[in-house]
Design an enzyme around this catalytic site. Structure first.
Site, mmCIF file in Angstrom:
data_model
loop_
_atom_site.group_PDB
_atom_site.id
_atom_site.type_symbol
_atom_site.label_atom_id
_atom_site.label_comp_id
_atom_site.label_asym_id
_atom_site.label_seq_id
_atom_site.Cartn_x
_atom_site.Cartn_y
_atom_site.Cartn_z
ATOM 1 N N SER A 23 14.538 -0.756 -20.937
ATOM 2 C CA SER A 23 14.079 -0.345 -19.604
ATOM 3 C C SER A 23 12.593 0.000 -19.576
ATOM 4 C CB SER A 23 14.904 0.859 -19.125
ATOM 5 O OG SER A 23 14.849 1.899 -20.086
ATOM 6 N N ASN A 110 20.120 11.276 -21.989
ATOM 7 C CA ASN A 110 20.800 11.370 -20.689
ATOM 8 C C ASN A 110 20.206 12.487 -19.821
ATOM 9 O OD1 ASN A 110 22.329 9.376 -21.766
ATOM 10 N ND2 ASN A 110 24.230 10.552 -21.912
ATOM 11 N N HIS A 156 16.202 -1.693 28.545
ATOM 12 C CA HIS A 156 16.578 -3.117 28.417
ATOM 13 C C HIS A 156 15.340 -4.021 28.375
ATOM 14 C CE1 HIS A 156 20.625 -1.713 29.692
ATOM 15 N NE2 HIS A 156 19.931 -0.980 30.555
ATOM 16 N N SER A 277 -5.102 -17.923 11.801
ATOM 17 C CA SER A 277 -4.252 -19.066 11.485
ATOM 18 C C SER A 277 -5.097 -20.116 10.784
ATOM 19 C CB SER A 277 -3.668 -19.643 12.774
ATOM 20 O OG SER A 277 -3.264 -20.980 12.576
ATOM 21 N N LYS A 283 -6.219 -18.120 17.078
ATOM 22 C CA LYS A 283 -5.178 -17.124 16.797
ATOM 23 C C LYS A 283 -5.694 -15.856 16.132
ATOM 24 C CE LYS A 283 -0.966 -18.178 16.483
ATOM 25 N NZ LYS A 283 0.207 -17.673 17.142
ATOM 26 N N ASN A 285 -3.375 -12.765 14.700
ATOM 27 C CA ASN A 285 -1.962 -12.399 14.590
ATOM 28 C C ASN A 285 -1.754 -10.976 14.077
ATOM 29 O OD1 ASN A 285 -1.202 -14.998 15.402
ATOM 30 N ND2 ASN A 285 -1.329 -15.755 13.299
ATOM 31 N N GLU A 290 4.046 -7.054 11.587
ATOM 32 C CA GLU A 290 5.187 -7.918 11.247
ATOM 33 C C GLU A 290 5.682 -7.657 9.831
ATOM 34 O OE1 GLU A 290 4.080 -11.691 14.151
ATOM 35 O OE2 GLU A 290 3.544 -11.771 12.043
ATOM 36 N N LYS A 325 16.370 2.623 -11.058
ATOM 37 C CA LYS A 325 14.908 2.733 -11.093
ATOM 38 C C LYS A 325 14.156 1.638 -10.351
ATOM 39 C CE LYS A 325 15.347 5.259 -15.297
ATOM 40 N NZ LYS A 325 16.827 5.068 -15.200
#
Ligand code: ARG
Length: 472
Positions: A23, A110, A156, A277, A283, A285, A290, A325
């Site tokens: 690990s 442990n 809505h 873009s 563009k 963006n 996002e 982990k």
């Protein structure tokens, strides 16, 4: 291959097995917590006479060196060891010989790993809280500047009633404030020290568990050694709280994306937080928003993963728990990164207040207030609702808003309308007459802002110098 437990084995571990089991690739992330835990342990062993004062002092001094060398990069953590615990112990033994071999007296990996993970998580909980606080400060600043910025409120995703930008931002303030309260709550519950639980059943050495707990900033020792080594509730609670943070950030991101769209133009995300873009020159963006929205799934995934890992585990320690982990570390880094980036984006966004105001004026967001006007003039609400329904239909046909109707046109639908209707349904009146606690009216909003300012000044985390160190 360097491992701590070769004694009872007659064969070398297969290389694939070794790699599968090891690990160190990821648990080296908490080398600092591992070494600090060992330092507290060895101090206690000396104090209790389990090691001599000289042995304890020698080990302590060498651990300090190992820590500072690792931090400076002069001592490189080698992936040739099974885990971070083996690495630190091996370096110690290499430098101190037999004395170094005494570090692990009265301890198991442990309880060691249970301690490391808890200390690491505790630090991250504190840092998440600090990032949330920064975000709240940014939101509150916007709230203070925009108590009079009228915009449409939606249900809505249809225009519903006018609100203000301060009020809309205030909703997110409440969400992230609850997220902070969750961090504090998790901290309170997790801040007990598992060190001294041994492999599962404590040890026969006269350890002073309260001493090590105090050395390491815990409220006290955990009260059951089997639980001490096998409890990962705090990881689950933290990932659950981070999932909620991400859900909030994702909803906020979604709104930023919609508001930044060509159709809405309520905001313009700063160039520094936008991307272009490769093919469409025009563009710009909202990639950061996002990505924050997108990364939410990753954090949820970590929560589901650890819940599933834990569900079938008998007491006490099982190697499955090593799986706590990688995904947790990834989720923490992801959520913290998103919090910081989102705050930066929000602090630099431009609000197009004219577009917001114009949008609120269209779409009959004042229809409820027009109905309330009739109610205030004696018309029963259900009838008023019907009358305004007719008014709206009339406006839709004529492609106008209610306040663009003449008094004659209004009176033709209901004789109750008088000249004061125009003032009653202006956007400013609609907003500022809403004065119940939590409503967008300026006076109500200002009371809430004052409360939130007080909350931010006094908010309880970090509470002590020790907790401040966690943020350093
Ligand atoms: N790498 C292990 C983990 O993360 C450390 C504990 C190992 N204990 C053991 N009995 N093999 O859980």
């Amino acid at each position: 291959m360097a491992q701590l437990w070769g004694g009872r084995f007659t064969k070398e571990t297969d290389q694939l097995v070794y790699n599968f089991n090891a690990s160190i690739r990821f648990d080296k992330k908490f080398y600092r917590q591992d070494i600090e835990g060992s330092m507290a342990h060895v101090k206690m062993l000396g104090k209790q006479g389990i090691l001599t004062e000289t042995e304890a002092a020698d080990i302590l001094a060498e651990l300090k060196k190992i820590l500072s060398e690792t931090e400076a990069g002069t001592l490189e953590i080698s992936d040739a060891y099974e885990d971070i615990h083996s690495f630190v112990e091996a370096v110690l033994i290499e430098r101190l010989g037999d004395t170094g071999k005494k570090l692990h007296t009265g301890r198991s990996r442990n309880d060691q790993v249970a301690l490391d993970m808890r200390m690491y998580t505790r630090m991250e909980v504190a840092q998440t809280d600090a990032l949330l606080k920064d975000l709240l400060e940014t939101i509150l600043k916007i709230m203070k500047e925009h108590t009079q910025t009228v915009m449409p409120g939606f249900t809505h995703l249809q225009k519903a009633q006018p609100v203000t930008l301060a009020h809309h931002m205030g909703a997110y303030f409440e969400m992230f404030k609850r997220d902070r309260l969750r961090m504090r709550d998790i901290y309170e519950r997790m801040n007990y020290c598992p060190l001294g639980s041994g492999a599962l059943a404590g040890t026969t050495y006269p350890l002073d568990r309260s001493f090590t707990a105090q050395e390491l900033g815990f409220y006290g020792p955990t009260l059951n050694s089997m639980d001490g080594v096998s409890d990962r509730d705090y990881v689950i609670e933290y990932l659950s709280a981070l999932s909620t943070v991400m859900m909030h950030l994702s909803r906020f991101s979604e709104e930023m994306i919609v508001w930044n769209s060509n159709e809405y133009r309520f905001v313009e995300i700063d160039d520094a937080y936008s991307t272009g873009s490769s093919i469409m020159p025009q563009k710009k963006n909202p990639d950061i928003a996002e990505l924050v929205r997108g990364k939410t799934g990753r954090v949820y995934g970590a929560l589901l993963s650890i819940l599933t890992t834990m569900k079938g585990l008998p007491l006490a320690y099982n190697k499955d728990m090593q799986e706590d982990k990688e995904l947790t570390f990834d989720a923490i880094d992801t959520a913290k990164g998103c919090l910081a980036l989102f705050r930066g984006m929000l602090a630099t966004v431009t609000f197009n207040v004219d577009n917001m105001r114009a949008s609120a004026g269209l779409g009959f967001t004042n229809a409820t207030d027009a109905a309330d006007y009739l109610v205030n003039h004696g018309v029963p609400f259900r009838d008023a609702h019907g009358i305004i329904g007719k008014v709206v239909l009339y406006c839709i046909e004529k492609r106008i808003s209610i306040d663009e109707m003449s008094l004659e046109e209004l009176k033709a639908i209901s004789p109750v309308f008088e000249a004061d209707i125009y003032d009653a349904i202006s956007m400013e009146t609609c907003v500022n007459k809403r004065l119940t606690v939590g409503a967008p009216g300026k006076a109500a909003m200002e009371r809430v802002i004052a409360l939130e300012e007080k909350y931010l000044r006094e908010s309880a985390f970090p509470q002590s110098e020790w907790e401040e160190e966690l943020l350093a």
